[in-house]
Design an enzyme around this catalytic site. Structure first.
Site, short mmCIF file in Angstrom:
data_model
loop_
_atom_site.label_atom_id
_atom_site.label_comp_id
_atom_site.label_asym_id
_atom_site.label_seq_id
_atom_site.Cartn_x
_atom_site.Cartn_y
_atom_site.Cartn_z
N ALA A 107 -1.47 4.23 -7.23
CA ALA A 107 -1.63 4.10 -5.59
C ALA A 107 -2.49 3.32 -4.99
CB ALA A 107 -1.76 5.54 -5.17
N MET A 108 -2.23 2.22 -4.61
CA MET A 108 -3.21 1.09 -4.34
C MET A 108 -3.31 0.98 -2.75
SD MET A 108 -2.26 -1.91 -7.06
CE MET A 108 -3.54 -2.77 -6.58
N SER A 109 -4.36 1.24 -2.39
CA SER A 109 -4.81 1.58 -1.09
C SER A 109 -5.26 -0.04 -0.21
CB SER A 109 -5.86 2.52 -0.49
OG SER A 109 -7.05 2.08 -0.91
N GLY A 110 -5.84 -0.74 -1.53
CA GLY A 110 -6.46 -2.23 -0.82
C GLY A 110 -7.73 -2.02 -0.93
N GLY A 111 -8.42 -0.82 -1.20
CA GLY A 111 -9.59 -0.89 -1.29
C GLY A 111 -10.27 -0.86 -2.78
N ASP A 152 -11.84 1.12 -4.86
CA ASP A 152 -11.69 2.24 -5.59
C ASP A 152 -10.18 2.23 -6.57
OD1 ASP A 152 -14.09 3.27 -5.11
OD2 ASP A 152 -13.12 4.44 -3.41
N MET A 177 1.57 2.67 0.08
CA MET A 177 2.20 3.30 1.11
C MET A 177 1.85 2.66 2.54
SD MET A 177 1.50 7.30 0.26
CE MET A 177 -0.16 7.29 0.86
N CYS A 191 -2.08 14.13 4.37
CA CYS A 191 -1.67 13.15 3.75
C CYS A 191 -1.55 12.92 2.19
CB CYS A 191 -2.31 11.81 4.14
SG CYS A 191 -1.91 10.18 3.70
N GLY A 202 -7.53 6.37 -6.98
CA GLY A 202 -8.78 6.23 -6.97
C GLY A 202 -9.83 7.37 -6.48
N CYS A 253 -7.19 6.98 9.77
CA CYS A 253 -6.36 5.77 9.66
C CYS A 253 -5.53 5.26 10.88
CB CYS A 253 -5.67 5.70 8.37
SG CYS A 253 -4.15 6.84 8.40
#
Length: 365
Positions: A16-20, A22, A42, A114, A138, A210
């Site tokens: 799960a990649m949030s762009g951060g 971690d 997501m 979430c 992460g 968010c």
């Protein structure tokens, strides 16, 4: 070290990649270890609904910039990457309950919902559809298997531990979820990002909710549900009416600023009566609570019979405190603190720990 970073057996993992930093380091380390890594992000919020002042940026997670950052990291790592549109599900599972809670006199925690519904139900389902062995995130927490069951433990970096947000996990979910960063400190993660040359190595951490990027949750609530609702009296615990307010949703337990009252001692919000549209205030001593009740409780162990000793955390940034815990009628749990606590807030999560292990969690009633 997490078993995924130790095993020599190649696994198919969805990250799960949030762009951060971690989640990016998580994906990079797993790719470095030889696993088949699939990046998945997501998309949960339409940021065109929010018009920020020219040139102003907000440090939130899950923005369009974060989606772009996740995509660029996936390209750098040469891994497949998918953006999953969960906007409708996010509205139903997170935003609507967030608004409902405030208008019902509660202070919600949308991050728990979430994680519970979007990440570890819907995204986990997508991972299964891709025949992945694991869904990996992460989070700074650890999952261990011992004595025939999975255990959720705190991350070793106490300042970053996120186990509080994960109390809804089930045994079935923990069998397929991994947190490789749980054994690391934030500094170690940053060092890995620099070593691996990731584009997000220096990216600041996300802050705030968010979908409320400017932190003005009152503006958000009124845009969602309309202004001019829930106006009423500000009442002292003695019953004396001290003034008027412009909506119970503007207040949270423990709030001191913004009351606009003149009194011999500092006053705090000690209760919110949404049915009567009243905000109840009192001196600081009225904030102390000797106990709380939890509802919608998820047990990560077999519920003990009778009262037992444990520690309870009533907010993410609250240090857990010793208490007596007992399951009571209706699936609720009663927590009696050794010492009265301030800031016990209906709608927030309460999480029960045995040492560094999460054994139960639920919502403060």
């Amino acid at each position: 070290m997490d078993d995924l970073l130790l095993t020599k057996e190649r696994k198919r993992v969805v990250v799960a990649m949030s762009g951060g930093v971690d989640s990016s380091v998580t994906a990079a380390l797993l790719k470095e270890r030889g696993h088949e890594v699939i990046g998945m992000t997501m998309q949960i919020w339409d940021y065109s609904r929010f018009e920020a002042p020219d040139g102003e940026t907000f440090g939130t997670c899950c923005s369009l910039d974060d989606v772009y950052d996740a995509r660029r990291v996936a390209e750098q790592l040469d891994i497949p990457f998918y953006v999953i549109n969960f906007e409708d599900a996010f509205q139903q599972a997170v935003i609507d309950p967030f608004c409902d809670a405030y208008f019902n006199g509660r202070t919600p925690n949308p991050c728990v919902l979430c994680n519970q519904i979007l990440k570890f139900e819907r995204l986990l389902r997508k991972a299964r559809e891709l025949q992945a062995d694991y869904l990996v995130t992460g989070h700074y927490a650890r999952i261990e298997f011992a004595d025939g069951r999975y255990r959720l433990r705190k991350g070793l970096d106490d300042s970053k531990d996120q186990s509080y947000f994960l109390f809804t996990l089930t045994q079935e979910q923990m069998a397929m979820v991994r947190f490789p960063l749980g054994d690391m400190t934030k500094q170690e993660v940053r060092e890995h990002a620099e070593r691996l040359g990731l584009r997000v190595a220096e990216k600041p951490e996300s802050q705030d909710i968010c979908f409320v990027p400017d932190g003005d949750y009152v503006r958000f609530l009124e845009e969602e549900r309309g202004a001019g609702r829930k106006d009423g009296d500000i009442v002292h615990v003695s019953g004396k009416v001290l003034g008027r307010h412009r909506g119970t949703y503007r207040y949270t337990i423990g709030q001191r600023r913004g009351l606009g009252l003149s009194w011999s001692e500092p006053l705090y919000v000690v209760a919110i009566d949404a049915e009567k549209n009243r905000v109840v205030v009192g001196e600081k001593r009225h904030l102390a609570a000797g106990e709380l009740h939890m509802e919608q409780v998820n047990w990560l162990i077999a519920p003990p019979v009778g009262a037992f000793r444990a520690a309870c955390r009533i907010r993410y940034r609250h240090r857990e405190v010793p208490a007596s815990v007992k399951a009571v009628d209706g699936g609720r749990v009663r927590v009696v603190f050794d010492q009265p606590q301030t800031g016990v807030t209906p709608g927030q999560a309460a999480v029960i720990y045995d040492g560094d292990e999460v054994i139960a969690g639920g919502w403060i009633a």
